[in-house]
Write a protein that holds these residues in place. Structure first.
Motif, PDB file in Angstrom:
ATOM      1  N   GLU A 238       0.842  -1.199   0.000  1.00  0.00           N
ATOM      2  CA  GLU A 238       0.000   0.000   0.000  1.00  0.00           C
ATOM      3  C   GLU A 238       0.874   1.243   0.000  1.00  0.00           C
ATOM      4  OE1 GLU A 238      -2.705  -0.717   3.218  1.00  0.00           O
ATOM      5  OE2 GLU A 238      -3.444  -2.495   2.128  1.00  0.00           O
ATOM      6  N   LEU A 239       0.442   2.218  -0.817  1.00  0.00           N
ATOM      7  CA  LEU A 239       1.292   3.393  -1.008  1.00  0.00           C
ATOM      8  C   LEU A 239       0.489   4.669  -0.829  1.00  0.00           C
ATOM      9  CD1 LEU A 239       4.040   4.591  -1.998  1.00  0.00           C
ATOM     10  CD2 LEU A 239       3.156   4.421  -4.323  1.00  0.00           C
ATOM     11  N   MET A 240       1.102   5.616  -0.108  1.00  0.00           N
ATOM     12  CA  MET A 240       0.555   6.972  -0.015  1.00  0.00           C
ATOM     13  C   MET A 240       1.604   7.914  -0.595  1.00  0.00           C
ATOM     14  SD  MET A 240       0.708  10.092   1.561  1.00  0.00           S
ATOM     15  CE  MET A 240       1.819   9.897   2.949  1.00  0.00           C
ATOM     16  N   ILE A 241       1.203   8.800  -1.486  1.00  0.00           N
ATOM     17  CA  ILE A 241       2.123   9.841  -1.962  1.00  0.00           C
ATOM     18  C   ILE A 241       1.454  11.180  -1.690  1.00  0.00           C
ATOM     19  CG2 ILE A 241       3.446  10.795  -3.902  1.00  0.00           C
ATOM     20  CD1 ILE A 241       3.232   8.126  -5.327  1.00  0.00           C
ATOM     21  N   ASN A 242       2.177  12.058  -0.995  1.00  0.00           N
ATOM     22  CA  ASN A 242       1.603  13.342  -0.606  1.00  0.00           C
ATOM     23  C   ASN A 242       1.696  14.331  -1.779  1.00  0.00           C
ATOM     24  OD1 ASN A 242       0.583  15.468   0.831  1.00  0.00           O
ATOM     25  ND2 ASN A 242       2.510  15.891   1.901  1.00  0.00           N
ATOM     26  N   ALA A 243       0.864  14.094  -2.807  1.00  0.00           N
ATOM     27  CA  ALA A 243       0.913  14.928  -4.010  1.00  0.00           C
ATOM     28  C   ALA A 243      -0.464  14.977  -4.664  1.00  0.00           C
ATOM     29  CB  ALA A 243       1.923  14.355  -4.995  1.00  0.00           C
ATOM     30  N   ASP A 244      -0.940  16.170  -4.934  1.00  0.00           N
ATOM     31  CA  ASP A 244      -2.234  16.354  -5.613  1.00  0.00           C
ATOM     32  C   ASP A 244      -2.043  16.449  -7.122  1.00  0.00           C
ATOM     33  OD1 ASP A 244      -3.390  16.517  -3.130  1.00  0.00           O
ATOM     34  OD2 ASP A 244      -3.280  18.718  -3.042  1.00  0.00           O
ATOM     35  N   ILE A 245      -0.787  16.534  -7.547  1.00  0.00           N
ATOM     36  CA  ILE A 245      -0.481  16.779  -8.962  1.00  0.00           C
ATOM     37  C   ILE A 245       0.619  15.822  -9.412  1.00  0.00           C
ATOM     38  CG2 ILE A 245       0.674  18.521 -10.446  1.00  0.00           C
ATOM     39  CD1 ILE A 245      -0.828  20.637  -8.824  1.00  0.00           C
ATOM     40  N   PHE A 246       0.562  15.420 -10.698  1.00  0.00           N
ATOM     41  CA  PHE A 246       1.691  14.678 -11.277  1.00  0.00           C
ATOM     42  C   PHE A 246       2.042  15.290 -12.631  1.00  0.00           C
ATOM     43  CE2 PHE A 246       0.099  11.814 -14.726  1.00  0.00           C
ATOM     44  CZ  PHE A 246      -1.240  12.138 -14.675  1.00  0.00           C
ATOM     45  N   THR A 247       3.170  14.862 -13.189  1.00  0.00           N
ATOM     46  CA  THR A 247       3.574  15.402 -14.496  1.00  0.00           C
ATOM     47  C   THR A 247       3.338  14.334 -15.564  1.00  0.00           C
ATOM     48  OG1 THR A 247       5.865  14.791 -13.978  1.00  0.00           O
ATOM     49  CG2 THR A 247       5.259  17.079 -13.603  1.00  0.00           C
ATOM     50  N   THR A 256       5.232  16.106 -20.586  1.00  0.00           N
ATOM     51  CA  THR A 256       4.731  17.016 -21.630  1.00  0.00           C
ATOM     52  C   THR A 256       4.881  18.469 -21.187  1.00  0.00           C
ATOM     53  OG1 THR A 256       2.559  16.957 -20.621  1.00  0.00           O
ATOM     54  CG2 THR A 256       2.976  15.334 -22.376  1.00  0.00           C
ATOM     55  N   GLY A 257       5.088  18.678 -19.892  1.00  0.00           N
ATOM     56  CA  GLY A 257       5.193  20.040 -19.355  1.00  0.00           C
ATOM     57  C   GLY A 257       3.947  20.410 -18.562  1.00  0.00           C
ATOM     58  N   GLU A 258       2.876  19.613 -18.769  1.00  0.00           N
ATOM     59  CA  GLU A 258       1.623  19.869 -18.041  1.00  0.00           C
ATOM     60  C   GLU A 258       1.751  19.444 -16.574  1.00  0.00           C
ATOM     61  OE1 GLU A 258      -1.667  17.597 -19.719  1.00  0.00           O
ATOM     62  OE2 GLU A 258      -2.891  18.037 -17.953  1.00  0.00           O
ATOM     63  N   LEU A 259       1.073  20.180 -15.694  1.00  0.00           N
ATOM     64  CA  LEU A 259       0.931  19.745 -14.305  1.00  0.00           C
ATOM     65  C   LEU A 259      -0.532  19.345 -14.166  1.00  0.00           C
ATOM     66  CD1 LEU A 259       2.823  22.640 -12.428  1.00  0.00           C
ATOM     67  CD2 LEU A 259       3.717  20.415 -13.095  1.00  0.00           C
ATOM     68  N   ARG A 260      -0.811  18.060 -13.912  1.00  0.00           N
ATOM     69  CA  ARG A 260      -2.203  17.588 -13.944  1.00  0.00           C
ATOM     70  C   ARG A 260      -2.639  17.083 -12.571  1.00  0.00           C
ATOM     71  NH1 ARG A 260      -3.485  13.061 -18.358  1.00  0.00           N
ATOM     72  NH2 ARG A 260      -2.847  14.726 -19.784  1.00  0.00           N
ATOM     73  N   SER A 261      -3.895  17.357 -12.230  1.00  0.00           N
ATOM     74  CA  SER A 261      -4.442  16.892 -10.954  1.00  0.00           C
ATOM     75  C   SER A 261      -4.572  15.357 -10.974  1.00  0.00           C
ATOM     76  CB  SER A 261      -5.818  17.531 -10.750  1.00  0.00           C
ATOM     77  OG  SER A 261      -6.475  16.854  -9.710  1.00  0.00           O
ATOM     78  N   VAL A 262      -4.309  14.733  -9.824  1.00  0.00           N
ATOM     79  CA  VAL A 262      -4.450  13.273  -9.722  1.00  0.00           C
ATOM     80  C   VAL A 262      -5.902  12.877  -9.444  1.00  0.00           C
ATOM     81  CG1 VAL A 262      -2.090  12.932  -8.855  1.00  0.00           C
ATOM     82  CG2 VAL A 262      -3.967  13.272  -7.224  1.00  0.00           C
ATOM     83  N   LYS A 263      -6.712  13.852  -9.100  1.00  0.00           N
ATOM     84  CA  LYS A 263      -8.086  13.619  -8.648  1.00  0.00           C
ATOM     85  C   LYS A 263      -8.875  12.760  -9.630  1.00  0.00           C
ATOM     86  CE  LYS A 263     -10.869  16.044  -5.563  1.00  0.00           C
ATOM     87  NZ  LYS A 263     -11.552  17.142  -5.091  1.00  0.00           N
ATOM     88  N   GLU A 264      -9.563  11.741  -9.085  1.00  0.00           N
ATOM     89  CA  GLU A 264     -10.374  10.819  -9.878  1.00  0.00           C
ATOM     90  C   GLU A 264      -9.601  10.129 -10.989  1.00  0.00           C
ATOM     91  OE1 GLU A 264     -13.776  13.228 -10.739  1.00  0.00           O
ATOM     92  OE2 GLU A 264     -14.066  13.388  -8.567  1.00  0.00           O
ATOM     93  N   THR A 265      -8.316   9.908 -10.757  1.00  0.00           N
ATOM     94  CA  THR A 265      -7.514   9.119 -11.703  1.00  0.00           C
ATOM     95  C   THR A 265      -6.762   8.056 -10.894  1.00  0.00           C
ATOM     96  OG1 THR A 265      -5.336  10.189 -11.591  1.00  0.00           O
ATOM     97  CG2 THR A 265      -7.006  11.306 -12.931  1.00  0.00           C
ATOM     98  N   PRO A 266      -6.240   7.019 -11.581  1.00  0.00           N
ATOM     99  CA  PRO A 266      -5.448   5.996 -10.865  1.00  0.00           C
ATOM    100  C   PRO A 266      -4.125   6.527 -10.332  1.00  0.00           C
ATOM    101  CG  PRO A 266      -5.862   5.351 -13.168  1.00  0.00           C
ATOM    102  CD  PRO A 266      -6.435   6.704 -13.008  1.00  0.00           C
ATOM    103  N   MET A 267      -3.826   7.806 -10.604  1.00  0.00           N
ATOM    104  CA  MET A 267      -2.579   8.393 -10.093  1.00  0.00           C
ATOM    105  C   MET A 267      -2.789   8.967  -8.685  1.00  0.00           C
ATOM    106  SD  MET A 267      -1.266   7.710 -12.903  1.00  0.00           S
ATOM    107  CE  MET A 267       0.382   8.330 -13.072  1.00  0.00           C
ATOM    108  N   ASP A 268      -4.011   8.905  -8.176  1.00  0.00           N
ATOM    109  CA  ASP A 268      -4.298   9.489  -6.866  1.00  0.00           C
ATOM    110  C   ASP A 268      -3.875   8.532  -5.739  1.00  0.00           C
ATOM    111  OD1 ASP A 268      -5.201  10.763  -4.653  1.00  0.00           O
ATOM    112  OD2 ASP A 268      -7.250  11.080  -5.374  1.00  0.00           O
TER     113      ASP A 268
END
Ligand code: GLA
Length: 393
Positions: A238-247, A256-268
Motif C-alpha cells: 500500500e502506497l501513499m504519496i503526498n501529491a495532488d499533482i503529477f507530471t 509534456t510540461g503539463e501539471l495535472r491533478s491526480v483527482k479521480e484518476t489511478p494516479m491518486d
C-alpha cells in the motif's frame, strides 16, 4: 536546643537526605543511559570486504553497516549500490527488502539500476540535449533517443572513493566522485559527495552534495527497488504519496510540461492505496508507463524535509516512509522486470517484484522552463537529503 529548633533541624536533615537519594538515583539513571549508549555503540560496526574488480582493473569493496539493532545495510562503492537492506517484520523476523545481486560481476553485466546512485541527472532528458546560456549540449542517448539516468556510464557504473563514517547513533559511508567536464556530454567538472547514514532508528539517510566549475545541470537520486515482503510482487503493497499533482508523459516517458491533478484518476495516492488496485486500468498514462512510471509533484514544497510517501506491506507489517527536501518523487512499479533477471539467492525477478521511490527534481527540467531549475552554478552548492525510514505496524 528548643523542641521547635530540633524539629526544624530534623526537617532540614530529611530534605537533604531525600535530595541526595534523588540525585544519586538520577545519576545512576544517567550512567545506565550512558552504558546503554555504549552498548549500542559496541554493536554498531562497519565491516569492509573486497567485492571484486572491474574489467578495467579497479578494486571494489562492499561495506556492511550494522546499526545497534543488528540491522545491516550493505553498500558497494561501485555505483554506490545498496546491495542489501535487512530490517525486522512485525514479529521481529529480519528480511532483506531490496532487489539486487550477490556479486559484482552481475551488477557490471546487467543492472537495471538496482540500488544505485543516479547522476548527473536522474530520469530522462528529452532528445538527449538541452540548452544552457545559449549553448546546446548533446548528451549520451541511451534510451530510445533520450538520455536516461546520466547516460551510458552514469554515476551508477563508476567506482566512488569511499570513507567510513562513525556517528554517536549511526554508521555510514561517504562516497566521492569527480565527474569530469564533458562526461556523458555535461559541462563542468562536478565534484559529488553522497553520504549514506544508517541510524540506530533504522533510517537510511542519504545526503547528496555537489559543486561545479561551470554552469551545469544536476539531479541526483537513489534507485533501490523495494519489496517489503522480501518476495513475490509488490501489487499488494500500500502506497501513499503526498501529491495532488503529477507530471503526465508522452510515449517516450518525457513529461509534456503539463501539471495535472491526480483527482479521480489511478494516479491518486493521496490516501494509502494498494499499488495493484488500479495499475492495469485502461488509461493513456498507465499505458505509456506500462504501469506507474511517473513523477509526482510534492504538496507544499519549500526545500525543507517533509514526509512525501509511505509504503506498507500488510502481511509482514513492514512500513517505509520516504522523507525528502526534493520537490518530486518518481514512483516506478518495476514494469520492465520480466523474469529474465536472476538475482540474490537465485531469485527470479518477475514482473513488478520491486518498486522504486526516487526523490528528485522533475524529469526533463533542463528543457522545461516552467519546471523548477536544475542548473548549478560555480560558487553554489547542490545539497539535498532523502531519508528512507523503516518501521513496523
Ligand atoms: C526509472 C525510469 C524507468 C526505468 C527505470 C529503470 O525509474 O523512470 O522508466 O527506466 O528507471 O529500469
Amino acid at each position: 536546643m528548643k523542641g521547635t529548633d530540633m524539629k526544624r533541624s530534623y526537617k532540614i536533615f530529611y530534605v537533604l537526605l531525600t535530595g541526595l537519594l534523588i540525585g544519586s538515583l538520577l545519576g545512576c539513571n544517567e550512567n545506565t543511559m550512558a552504558m546503554e549508549k555504549e552498548k549500542g555503540k559496541a554493536q554498531m560496526n562497519n565491516k569492509k570486504e573486497q567485492f571484486g574488480t572491474t574489467p578495467d582493473g579497479k578494486k571494489v569493496d562492499i561495506y556492511a553497516l550494522t546499526n545497534a539493532n543488528g540491522c545491516v545495510v550493505k553498500i558497494t562503492n561501485y555505483g554506490g549500490i545498496v546491495v542489501s537492506l535487512t530490517v525486522p517484520d512485525k514479529n521481529g523476523k529480519m528480511g532483506d527488502v531490496v532487489l539486487g545481486y550477490d556479486n559484482l560481476d552481475d551488477y557490471i553485466k546487467n543492472n537495471p539500476y538496482f540500488g544505485a546512485l543516479i547522476g548527473r541527472y536522474g530520469n530522462r532528458i528529452g532528445k538527449a540535449k538541452f540548452e544552457l546560456n545559449g549553448q546546446t549540449y548533446a548528451l549520451a542517448a541511451n534510451n530510445d533517443g533520450n538520455h536516461l539516468h546520466g547516460g551510458i556510464v552514469g554515476f551508477d557504473k563508476v567506482v566512488w572513493d569511499a570513507k567510513e563514517i562513525q556517528q554517536d547513533d549511526a554508521v555510514g559511508l561517504e562516497l566521492n566522485y569527480l565527474s569530469k567536464d564533458g562526461e556523458e556530454g555535461y559541462p563542468g567538472n562536478l565534484k559529488v559527495t553522497v553520504k549514506y547514514i544508517w541510524t540506530n532508528n533504522n533510517q537510511l539517510k542519504i545526503e547528496y552534495s555537489a559543486t561545479t566549475d561551470k554552469d551545469t545541470v544536476v539531479n541526483l537520486t537513489h534507485h533501490s527497488y523495494f519489496n517489503l515482503a522480501g518476495k513475490g510482487d509488490i501489487l499488494k503493497h500500500e502506497l501513499m504519496i503526498n501529491a495532488d499533482i503529477f507530471t503526465p508523459v508522452d510515449e517516450g516517458l518525457i513529461p509534456t510540461g503539463e501539471l495535472r491533478s491526480v483527482k479521480e484518476t489511478p494516479m491518486d495516492f493521496t490516501k494509502s492505496t494498494a499499488v495493484g488496485a488500479r495499475i492495469d486500468q485502461d488509461t493513456e498514462q498507465l499505458k505509456f508507463g506500462l504501469g506507474y512510471d511517473h513523477n509526482w509533484v510534492i504538496n507544499n514544497y519549500d526545500g525543507t524535509m517533509k514526509m512525501v510517501a509511505c509504503l506498507s506491506e500488510p502481511t509482514t507489517g513492514r512500513v517505509m516512509e520516504v522523507h525528502t527536501t526534493e520537490p518530486g518523487l518518481q514512483f516506478y512499479s518495476g514494469n520492465f522486470l520480466d523474469g529474465t533477471i536472476t538475482g540474490k539467492g537465485g531469485t527470479v525477478y518477475k514482473h513488478r517484484t520491486g518498486l522504486c521511490l526516487e526523490s528528485q527534481h522533475f524529469p526533463d527540467s533542463p528543457n522545461k522552463p516552467d519546471f523548477l531549475s536544475t542548473t548549478l552554478k560555480p560558487g553554489d552548492k547542490y545539497s539535498t537529503t532523502t531519508i528512507y525510514k523503516f518501521k513496523t505496524k
